[in-house]
Scaffold this motif. Structure first.
Motif, PDB file in Angstrom:
ATOM      1  N   THR A 135       8.099  14.028   0.294  1.00 52.40           N
ATOM      2  CA  THR A 135       8.951  12.879   0.595  1.00 52.40           C
ATOM      3  C   THR A 135       8.201  11.740   1.270  1.00 52.40           C
ATOM      4  OG1 THR A 135       9.597  13.907   2.695  1.00 52.40           O
ATOM      5  CG2 THR A 135      11.008  14.314   0.790  1.00 52.40           C
ATOM      6  N   THR A 136       6.915  11.956   1.594  1.00 51.80           N
ATOM      7  CA  THR A 136       6.146  10.901   2.254  1.00 51.80           C
ATOM      8  C   THR A 136       6.102   9.653   1.385  1.00 51.80           C
ATOM      9  OG1 THR A 136       4.759  12.504   3.382  1.00 51.80           O
ATOM     10  CG2 THR A 136       3.909  10.271   3.211  1.00 51.80           C
ATOM     11  N   SER A 137       6.521   8.527   1.960  1.00 47.32           N
ATOM     12  CA  SER A 137       6.462   7.254   1.230  1.00 47.32           C
ATOM     13  C   SER A 137       6.310   6.143   2.255  1.00 47.32           C
ATOM     14  CB  SER A 137       7.727   7.051   0.393  1.00 47.32           C
ATOM     15  OG  SER A 137       7.630   5.866  -0.350  1.00 47.32           O
ATOM     16  N   LEU A 138       5.065   5.748   2.513  1.00 44.85           N
ATOM     17  CA  LEU A 138       4.792   4.735   3.517  1.00 44.85           C
ATOM     18  C   LEU A 138       4.821   3.341   2.892  1.00 44.85           C
ATOM     19  CD1 LEU A 138       1.867   6.357   5.533  1.00 44.85           C
ATOM     20  CD2 LEU A 138       4.333   6.557   5.880  1.00 44.85           C
ATOM     21  N   LYS A 139       5.265   2.382   3.655  1.00 47.71           N
ATOM     22  CA  LYS A 139       5.247   0.992   3.200  1.00 47.71           C
ATOM     23  C   LYS A 139       3.800   0.503   3.186  1.00 47.71           C
ATOM     24  CE  LYS A 139       7.078  -3.621   4.184  1.00 47.71           C
ATOM     25  NZ  LYS A 139       7.406  -3.867   2.777  1.00 47.71           N
ATOM     26  N   VAL A 140       3.424  -0.171   2.108  1.00 46.86           N
ATOM     27  CA  VAL A 140       2.054  -0.661   1.951  1.00 46.86           C
ATOM     28  C   VAL A 140       2.043  -2.178   2.084  1.00 46.86           C
ATOM     29  CG1 VAL A 140       0.041  -0.783   0.426  1.00 46.86           C
ATOM     30  CG2 VAL A 140       1.499   1.267   0.418  1.00 46.86           C
ATOM     31  N   ASN A 141       1.236  -2.677   3.022  1.00 43.90           N
ATOM     32  CA  ASN A 141       1.092  -4.114   3.252  1.00 43.90           C
ATOM     33  C   ASN A 141      -0.356  -4.522   2.972  1.00 43.90           C
ATOM     34  OD1 ASN A 141       3.828  -4.502   4.387  1.00 43.90           O
ATOM     35  ND2 ASN A 141       3.043  -3.249   6.068  1.00 43.90           N
ATOM     36  N   PRO A 166       5.028   5.128  10.366  1.00 41.43           N
ATOM     37  CA  PRO A 166       3.924   4.162  10.305  1.00 41.43           C
ATOM     38  C   PRO A 166       3.888   3.482   8.943  1.00 41.43           C
ATOM     39  CG  PRO A 166       3.084   6.381  10.054  1.00 41.43           C
ATOM     40  CD  PRO A 166       4.540   6.521  10.342  1.00 41.43           C
ATOM     41  N   SER A 167       3.054   2.495   8.803  1.00 47.75           N
ATOM     42  CA  SER A 167       2.872   1.804   7.529  1.00 47.75           C
ATOM     43  C   SER A 167       1.384   1.626   7.282  1.00 47.75           C
ATOM     44  CB  SER A 167       3.584   0.448   7.538  1.00 47.75           C
ATOM     45  OG  SER A 167       3.062  -0.380   8.557  1.00 47.75           O
ATOM     46  N   ILE A 168       1.041   1.318   6.043  1.00 50.14           N
ATOM     47  CA  ILE A 168      -0.358   1.162   5.647  1.00 50.14           C
ATOM     48  C   ILE A 168      -0.686  -0.314   5.510  1.00 50.14           C
ATOM     49  CG2 ILE A 168      -1.919   1.435   3.681  1.00 50.14           C
ATOM     50  CD1 ILE A 168      -0.843   4.238   3.335  1.00 50.14           C
ATOM     51  N   LEU A 169      -1.836  -0.694   6.031  1.00 56.42           N
ATOM     52  CA  LEU A 169      -2.339  -2.050   5.873  1.00 56.42           C
ATOM     53  C   LEU A 169      -3.684  -1.997   5.139  1.00 56.42           C
ATOM     54  CD1 LEU A 169      -2.178  -5.097   6.451  1.00 56.42           C
ATOM     55  CD2 LEU A 169      -3.438  -4.661   8.587  1.00 56.42           C
ATOM     56  N   VAL A 170      -3.733  -2.643   3.993  1.00 56.41           N
ATOM     57  CA  VAL A 170      -4.994  -2.789   3.270  1.00 56.41           C
ATOM     58  C   VAL A 170      -5.741  -3.965   3.868  1.00 56.41           C
ATOM     59  CG1 VAL A 170      -6.069  -3.230   1.038  1.00 56.41           C
ATOM     60  CG2 VAL A 170      -3.996  -1.821   1.176  1.00 56.41           C
ATOM     61  N   THR A 171      -6.886  -3.703   4.474  1.00 61.14           N
ATOM     62  CA  THR A 171      -7.595  -4.732   5.232  1.00 61.14           C
ATOM     63  C   THR A 171      -8.694  -5.413   4.437  1.00 61.14           C
ATOM     64  OG1 THR A 171      -9.087  -3.050   6.124  1.00 61.14           O
ATOM     65  CG2 THR A 171      -7.114  -3.595   7.433  1.00 61.14           C
ATOM     66  N   ASN A 172      -9.217  -4.728   3.411  1.00 62.47           N
ATOM     67  CA  ASN A 172     -10.316  -5.318   2.639  1.00 62.47           C
ATOM     68  C   ASN A 172     -10.421  -4.601   1.306  1.00 62.47           C
ATOM     69  OD1 ASN A 172     -12.518  -6.945   2.057  1.00 62.47           O
ATOM     70  ND2 ASN A 172     -13.995  -5.662   3.160  1.00 62.47           N
ATOM     71  N   ILE A 173     -10.799  -5.349   0.276  1.00 65.33           N
ATOM     72  CA  ILE A 173     -11.065  -4.752  -1.040  1.00 65.33           C
ATOM     73  C   ILE A 173     -12.364  -5.362  -1.568  1.00 65.33           C
ATOM     74  CG2 ILE A 173     -10.254  -4.375  -3.391  1.00 65.33           C
ATOM     75  CD1 ILE A 173      -7.423  -4.779  -2.435  1.00 65.33           C
ATOM     76  N   LYS A 174     -13.307  -4.494  -1.873  1.00 62.90           N
ATOM     77  CA  LYS A 174     -14.583  -4.943  -2.411  1.00 62.90           C
ATOM     78  C   LYS A 174     -14.701  -4.538  -3.869  1.00 62.90           C
ATOM     79  CE  LYS A 174     -17.081  -4.629   2.005  1.00 62.90           C
ATOM     80  NZ  LYS A 174     -18.228  -4.001   2.708  1.00 62.90           N
TER      81      LYS A 174
END
Length: 240
Positions: A153-159, A229-237
């Protein structure tokens, strides 16, 4: 006794590392793959009639795990990674024979390649066999699944940080499914099971297609009614 087997194909997938691959196939993954057959397979003959089946069983080799050998007892993620179970009571990669099995959706045969979706395999995984999924035989309504009875059931919001949107656009141009696939992988919280539903300060890396994604799991600051908690994508290379 010993038996020799030869791969029939390799599958191309978006996943170049084990970390963050969805832990099951068609049930949790939206990733697509292309099965490329080896020269000794008469593809046109061997796949004749496969278009009549909507789903397929894929048998493959855990090729990236061979050097680690097998373990009689392992720690299933569904038990939080804290309790050991017998390897045959799990779908662990640490098996006496490094054979895996996944259910995938058949997207069709084109240019001598078999296109599928719902994959949970590393890129270039060797394929041993392909079998049609038969609903009357493969569905058992009275089956019990022990500690894995229910879908996770884990479903974190992704920002996303503002600084990553240009790179997201470039990658989405290269791979039409890039953004929905990235969100799908991250919202399942691919961290070790004992860390799930917890914030931590570690910056994690995820390899998807030709990109290196940096992300963190942060305490929820935006919604006082939710402690998740929620997830934050901080960088994409982009990897050349």
């Amino acid at each position: 006794m010993q038996y020799q087997m030869q791969a029939i194909a390799n599958i191309q997938t978006p996943f170049s590392q084990k970390f963050a691959i969805p832990r099951q196939g068609n049930g949790l993954s939206i990733a697509k793959g292309k099965i490329k057959f080896l020269p000794h397979i008469d593809v046109m003959q061997a796949l004749d009639g496969i278009d009549a089946f909507s789903h397929l069983w894929i048998l493959f080799v855990f090729h990236d795990n061979l050097a680690q050998g097998y373990k009689s007892k392992v720690r299933p993620p569904r038990l939080g990674g804290n309790k050991k179970m017998g390897v045959f009571a799990t779908r662990s990669t640490f098996r006496p024979n490094a054979i895996g099995m996944s259910l995938v959706k058949n997207l069709g045969f084109e240019d001598k390649e078999l296109h599928v979706s719902g994959v949970d395999l590393l890129n270039n995984t060797p394929i041993l066999d392909i079998k049609p999924y038969l609903p009357y035989a493969d569905i058992e309504n009275t089956a019990q699944a022990g500690y894995a009875e229910e879908k996770p059931t884990t479903s974190l919001k992704v920002n996303f940080a503002d600084s990553v949107y240009d790179t997201l656009d470039r990658l989405s141009t290269q791979h039409a499914d890039y953004l929905p696939l990235l969100v799908s992988v991250l919202e399942q919280d691919p961290r070790p099971a004992y860390k799930q539903q917890q914030a931590d300060n570690k910056v994690y890396h995820l390899a998807l297609y030709n990109s290196d994604v940096h992300w963190q799991v942060l305490a929820n600051q935006n919604n006082s009614n939710s402690q998740a908690p929620s997830i934050l994508v901080t960088n994409i290379k982009i990897i050349k």
